[in-house]
Design a protein around this motif. Structure first.
Motif, PDB file in Angstrom:
ATOM      1  N   ARG A   1     116.644 -15.393  63.922  1.00  0.00           N
ATOM      2  CA  ARG A   1     116.396 -14.358  64.925  1.00  0.00           C
ATOM      3  C   ARG A   1     117.716 -13.695  65.282  1.00  0.00           C
ATOM      4  N   ALA A   2     117.733 -12.348  65.196  1.00  0.00           N
ATOM      5  CA  ALA A   2     118.978 -11.608  65.381  1.00  0.00           C
ATOM      6  C   ALA A   2     118.905 -10.587  66.505  1.00  0.00           C
ATOM      7  N   ASP A   3     117.890 -10.665  67.355  1.00  0.00           N
ATOM      8  CA  ASP A   3     117.709  -9.638  68.380  1.00  0.00           C
ATOM      9  C   ASP A   3     118.547  -9.864  69.629  1.00  0.00           C
ATOM     10  N   GLY A   4     119.228 -11.009  69.720  1.00  0.00           N
ATOM     11  CA  GLY A   4     119.966 -11.321  70.944  1.00  0.00           C
ATOM     12  C   GLY A   4     121.092 -10.364  71.272  1.00  0.00           C
ATOM     13  N   GLY A   5     121.803  -9.852  70.250  1.00  0.00           N
ATOM     14  CA  GLY A   5     122.968  -9.019  70.537  1.00  0.00           C
ATOM     15  C   GLY A   5     122.755  -7.541  70.342  1.00  0.00           C
ATOM     16  N   ALA A   6     121.511  -7.107  70.089  1.00  0.00           N
ATOM     17  CA  ALA A   6     121.236  -5.697  69.829  1.00  0.00           C
ATOM     18  C   ALA A   6     120.683  -5.047  71.094  1.00  0.00           C
ATOM     19  N   GLN A   7     121.561  -4.386  71.852  1.00  0.00           N
ATOM     20  CA  GLN A   7     121.191  -3.921  73.180  1.00  0.00           C
ATOM     21  C   GLN A   7     120.278  -2.706  73.183  1.00  0.00           C
ATOM     22  N   ALA A   8     120.097  -2.046  72.036  1.00  0.00           N
ATOM     23  CA  ALA A   8     119.255  -0.844  72.019  1.00  0.00           C
ATOM     24  C   ALA A   8     117.831  -1.115  71.554  1.00  0.00           C
ATOM     25  N   LEU A   9     117.498  -2.376  71.297  1.00  0.00           N
ATOM     26  CA  LEU A   9     116.142  -2.693  70.850  1.00  0.00           C
ATOM     27  C   LEU A   9     115.137  -2.429  71.964  1.00  0.00           C
ATOM     28  N   PRO A  10     113.913  -2.053  71.604  1.00  0.00           N
ATOM     29  CA  PRO A  10     112.873  -1.880  72.623  1.00  0.00           C
ATOM     30  C   PRO A  10     112.338  -3.234  73.064  1.00  0.00           C
ATOM     31  N   ALA A  11     111.514  -3.214  74.078  1.00  0.00           N
ATOM     32  CA  ALA A  11     110.894  -4.450  74.542  1.00  0.00           C
ATOM     33  C   ALA A  11     109.864  -4.932  73.537  1.00  0.00           C
ATOM     34  N   ALA A  12     109.616  -6.232  73.548  1.00  0.00           N
ATOM     35  CA  ALA A  12     108.580  -6.790  72.695  1.00  0.00           C
ATOM     36  C   ALA A  12     107.226  -6.246  73.121  1.00  0.00           C
ATOM     37  N   GLU A  13     106.262  -6.296  72.212  1.00  0.00           N
ATOM     38  CA  GLU A  13     104.941  -5.740  72.474  1.00  0.00           C
ATOM     39  C   GLU A  13     104.324  -6.322  73.741  1.00  0.00           C
TER      40      GLU A  13
ATOM     41  N   GLY B   1     112.230  -9.414  77.409  1.00  0.00           N
ATOM     42  CA  GLY B   1     112.418  -9.834  76.026  1.00  0.00           C
ATOM     43  C   GLY B   1     112.447  -8.661  75.073  1.00  0.00           C
ATOM     44  N   ALA B   2     113.389  -8.686  74.131  1.00  0.00           N
ATOM     45  CA  ALA B   2     113.506  -7.607  73.157  1.00  0.00           C
ATOM     46  C   ALA B   2     112.541  -7.826  72.008  1.00  0.00           C
ATOM     47  N   LEU B   3     112.282  -6.776  71.280  1.00  0.00           N
ATOM     48  CA  LEU B   3     111.474  -6.864  70.074  1.00  0.00           C
ATOM     49  C   LEU B   3     112.111  -7.894  69.142  1.00  0.00           C
ATOM     50  N   PRO B   4     111.351  -8.869  68.655  1.00  0.00           N
ATOM     51  CA  PRO B   4     111.948  -9.876  67.765  1.00  0.00           C
ATOM     52  C   PRO B   4     112.373  -9.276  66.429  1.00  0.00           C
ATOM     53  N   VAL B   5     113.580  -9.633  66.000  1.00  0.00           N
ATOM     54  CA  VAL B   5     114.104  -9.150  64.720  1.00  0.00           C
ATOM     55  C   VAL B   5     114.525 -10.358  63.888  1.00  0.00           C
ATOM     56  N   THR B   6     114.029 -10.427  62.667  1.00  0.00           N
ATOM     57  CA  THR B   6     114.394 -11.497  61.741  1.00  0.00           C
ATOM     58  C   THR B   6     115.380 -10.942  60.717  1.00  0.00           C
ATOM     59  N   ALA B   7     116.518 -11.600  60.580  1.00  0.00           N
ATOM     60  CA  ALA B   7     117.547 -11.177  59.618  1.00  0.00           C
ATOM     61  C   ALA B   7     117.701 -12.235  58.535  1.00  0.00           C
ATOM     62  N   ALA B   8     117.926 -11.772  57.307  1.00  0.00           N
ATOM     63  CA  ALA B   8     118.156 -12.710  56.210  1.00  0.00           C
ATOM     64  C   ALA B   8     119.533 -13.343  56.307  1.00  0.00           C
TER      65      ALA B   8
ATOM     66  N   CYS C   1     102.117  -3.619  62.817  1.00  0.00           N
ATOM     67  CA  CYS C   1     103.238  -3.165  61.997  1.00  0.00           C
ATOM     68  C   CYS C   1     104.459  -4.050  62.174  1.00  0.00           C
ATOM     69  N   LEU C   2     105.264  -4.112  61.120  1.00  0.00           N
ATOM     70  CA  LEU C   2     106.612  -4.671  61.160  1.00  0.00           C
ATOM     71  C   LEU C   2     107.566  -3.577  60.691  1.00  0.00           C
ATOM     72  N   VAL C   3     108.607  -3.306  61.444  1.00  0.00           N
ATOM     73  CA  VAL C   3     109.609  -2.326  61.046  1.00  0.00           C
ATOM     74  C   VAL C   3     110.618  -3.017  60.124  1.00  0.00           C
ATOM     75  N   VAL C   4     111.030  -2.335  59.060  1.00  0.00           N
ATOM     76  CA  VAL C   4     111.968  -2.910  58.094  1.00  0.00           C
ATOM     77  C   VAL C   4     113.199  -2.019  58.002  1.00  0.00           C
ATOM     78  N   ASP C   5     114.395  -2.625  58.070  1.00  0.00           N
ATOM     79  CA  ASP C   5     115.647  -1.887  57.943  1.00  0.00           C
ATOM     80  C   ASP C   5     116.612  -2.707  57.096  1.00  0.00           C
TER      81      ASP C   5
ATOM     82  N   THR D   1     117.858   2.648  65.699  1.00  0.00           N
ATOM     83  CA  THR D   1     116.912   3.248  64.756  1.00  0.00           C
ATOM     84  C   THR D   1     115.594   2.484  64.731  1.00  0.00           C
ATOM     85  N   ILE D   2     115.653   1.164  64.866  1.00  0.00           N
ATOM     86  CA  ILE D   2     114.424   0.379  64.948  1.00  0.00           C
ATOM     87  C   ILE D   2     113.645   0.776  66.201  1.00  0.00           C
ATOM     88  N   ALA D   3     114.361   1.015  67.303  1.00  0.00           N
ATOM     89  CA  ALA D   3     113.713   1.436  68.545  1.00  0.00           C
ATOM     90  C   ALA D   3     113.013   2.780  68.381  1.00  0.00           C
ATOM     91  N   GLU D   4     113.635   3.708  67.663  1.00  0.00           N
ATOM     92  CA  GLU D   4     113.034   5.025  67.470  1.00  0.00           C
ATOM     93  C   GLU D   4     111.780   4.933  66.602  1.00  0.00           C
TER      94      GLU D   4
END
Length: 293
Positions: A73-85, A98-105, A250-254, A262-265
């Motif tokens: 989980r990588a959403d802890g340090g990304a301050q521009a993420l939207p809120a979770a659903e 809580g921010a939108l959860p983001v999984t990073a490889a 949906c899952l957003v992919v970047d 950009t994920i927030a947009e």
């Protein structure tokens, strides 16, 4: 014997002519250009450590695999993420609940960063396979978490769009190429399909720029969190003619997570269209730029 001697004479004559042609300065230049073209089409040095004769040396390939084998989980340090659903209570502030959860490889550093940069900015599409494997692992992890939450329907994987100018400059869409490769190999998670629902619609007239004195979006590179939010806000829209059934999952992919702007947009566009965004997946995550920058 006479016939053999004549054949030998003819062969010697032809060989002599070929030697003369090959020694011609134009032939030398042509061969050199051919070698340069071959090197351009088929790179012959490691994209990470520049070891000659290989696209990605075994050691660097192993480092990429080791660095991306355990998605996190990588959403802890990304301050521009939207809120979770359904978690912002209408406030729109993900830092409260809580921010939108983001999984990073993996983390955007070291060999992973060098390979990604080569793939995106230096046309090294030959190193896409290990990045595809990393993205596939992160997708499997994220989808598993969504399914554990009780969501069992079809899941749309929505890539963050690439600007048309960037595609024309590179000659390809890096993220789209990764996802297309996974689709061809049957390596997308079960019950998922890629759908490029969101596109850039270009700068809106009069929309404020992230930088003073300008309008419309600029490159995100070097911008801080608040600047990135301003820079991409309202720059994307649902693809022309597309509609979504209410509640479409949906899952957003970047490729890289920095601030999450950009994920927030993309999330804003999808939610406005009635979709439910369960989270996001990225190849690598990097710490957000400091306020000082």
């Amino acid at each position: 014997m006479r016939r053999d001697r004549q054949g030998g004479t003819r062969l010697s004559s032809v060989t002599g002519r070929l030697d003369g042609v090959l020694q011609c300065i134009w032939a030398v230049r042509l061969l050199s250009a051919g070698r340069d073209f071959w090197s351009l089409v088929f790179p012959t040095e490691c994209a990470a450590c520049t070891l000659p004769t290989v696209s990605l040396c075994p050691e660097c390939r192993a480092q990429v695999r080791k660095a991306t084998v355990r998605p996190f989980r990588a959403d802890g340090g990304a301050q521009a993420l939207p809120a979770a659903e359904g978690c912002d209570g209408g406030s729109g502030d993900p830092t409260v609940i809580g921010a939108l959860p983001v999984t990073a490889a993996g983390h955007y550093r070291g060999t992973v960063a060098r390979v990604l940069l080569s793939y995106k900015n230096h046309r090294r599409t030959d190193v896409g396979r290990p990045l595809q494997a990393a993205l596939a692992g992160a997708l499997q992890t994220a989808v598993h978490e969504v399914r554990e939450g009780g969501e069992l329907g079809e899941l749309l994987l929505v890539p963050v769009p690439t600007r048309g100018a960037s595609v024309r400059r590179r000659g390809y869409d890096p993220l789209g190429l990764l996802l297309a490769g996974l689709g061809r190999r049957g390596e997308l998670p079960a019950g998922c399909r890629v759908d490029a629902l969101v596109v850039y619609h270009g700068p809106l007239k009069g929309r404020p720029s992230a930088l003073p004195g300008g309008t419309g979006p600029v490159s995100q590179k070097g911008l801080g969190g608040s600047q990135r939010r301003i820079n991409v806000h309202a720059s994307m829209a649902l693809a022309t003619g597309r509609q979504l059934p209410p509640g479409t999952l949906c899952l957003v992919v970047d490729d890289v997570l920095t601030t999450g702007a950009t994920i927030a947009e993309v999330t804003r566009v999808l939610r406005h269209a009635g979709a439910a965004v369960a989270g996001a997946v990225v190849v690598a995550a990097t710490p957000a730029p400091s306020r000082a920058r």
